[in-house]
Scaffold this active site. Sequence first.
Site, short mmCIF file in Angstrom:
data_model
loop_
_atom_site.label_atom_id
_atom_site.label_comp_id
_atom_site.label_asym_id
_atom_site.label_seq_id
_atom_site.Cartn_x
_atom_site.Cartn_y
_atom_site.Cartn_z
N LEU A 28 17.20 8.52 -15.07
CA LEU A 28 17.66 7.86 -13.84
C LEU A 28 18.18 8.86 -12.81
O LEU A 28 18.84 9.84 -13.16
CB LEU A 28 18.74 6.83 -14.21
CG LEU A 28 18.25 5.77 -15.22
CD1 LEU A 28 19.40 4.87 -15.66
CD2 LEU A 28 17.10 4.94 -14.67
N HIS A 32 17.12 5.37 -8.39
CA HIS A 32 17.48 4.25 -9.28
C HIS A 32 18.86 3.70 -8.89
O HIS A 32 19.10 2.49 -8.95
CB HIS A 32 17.50 4.71 -10.74
CG HIS A 32 16.15 5.08 -11.27
ND1 HIS A 32 15.81 6.37 -11.61
CD2 HIS A 32 15.05 4.32 -11.53
CE1 HIS A 32 14.56 6.39 -12.05
NE2 HIS A 32 14.07 5.16 -12.01
N ASP A 148 6.15 3.69 -5.18
CA ASP A 148 4.99 3.26 -5.97
C ASP A 148 4.35 2.07 -5.26
O ASP A 148 4.43 0.93 -5.73
CB ASP A 148 5.44 2.91 -7.39
CG ASP A 148 5.96 4.13 -8.12
OD1 ASP A 148 5.17 5.02 -8.43
OD2 ASP A 148 7.19 4.22 -8.33
N GLN A 151 1.72 0.00 -7.14
CA GLN A 151 2.35 -0.75 -8.23
C GLN A 151 3.01 -2.02 -7.69
O GLN A 151 2.88 -3.11 -8.27
CB GLN A 151 3.39 0.15 -8.91
CG GLN A 151 4.32 -0.59 -9.88
CD GLN A 151 5.17 0.37 -10.68
OE1 GLN A 151 4.72 0.96 -11.63
NE2 GLN A 151 6.43 0.51 -10.30
#
Length: 275
Positions: A28, A32, A148, A151
């Site tokens: 992390l 995050h 991302d 994604q």
Amino acid sequence: MKILTTVAQAQAQLHAKRRVLVPTMGALHRAHAELIRVAREHAGRNGEVAVSIFVNPLQFEPGSDFERYPRPESADEEFCRNAGVDLLFRPSVAEMYADNRSVFVDESSLANTLEGRSRPGHFRGVCTVVAKLFNILSPDAALFGEKDFQQLAIVRRMLRDLNFKIGIVAVPTVREEDGLAYSSRNQYLSVQERKQAPVLYKALCAAANAGKKSAADVVAIAREIIREAPLAAIDYVEVVDAENLQPVERVGLNSVLLLAVFFGKTRLIDNIRLG
Ligand code: PAF
């Protein structure tokens, strides 16, 4: 903070509170922390922020970095505690996957391009594990980073097509001072590679701000700047439509410029909205 390591434990936890999930593979970092901060906003004072940490073997194509992917377990646990996480779900591979598993979630359109072309099977692994995490933890909402980009688009498509009743929150990319997007893989970079890696964001910004309407021109600008970094090897630089991820010729309001570039063995991705 509650720590759960088995599916049975997680599914036994009936939660009356609103639960917001941040799915991660651990290692992390600041991005995050930002996901967890936004998760708290969405959970509200009475809600629950859950983080999952699972290095998902299914999304690593053969020969990639599954074995060497960082797994700093106690640092991650401490990180979650300090960030005010309520629930940490940290299953083993055996807990998540039966040896004779035979059902997968396959997105069959958006996954065929960009990352999916360079990393066959990657999004099948992502969709399968995200669907499992949603079934195991039953969140009301889940957060994904815009770094991302593909994604995020594919997870949204999976939710729509499989009728998951979960809200998806997209969180803007978090960058280091020099523009490099935070990624767990940045720690693989050598000192020299790390010095050159900010060229990616520089290329994205220059290409986005040049005011070009031809996608080929936008890509050419980005490529030229990336070539300034001798350690960078381009996998792809493409302008696509943000919804269907198909290449576009003319830049429009819904266009996005995406790239994947190797520095040594480390493959970094980044993107910027155009238009
Ligand atoms: O973005 C990631 O870290 C992973 O792809 C995810 C969504 C946690 C699935 O393993």
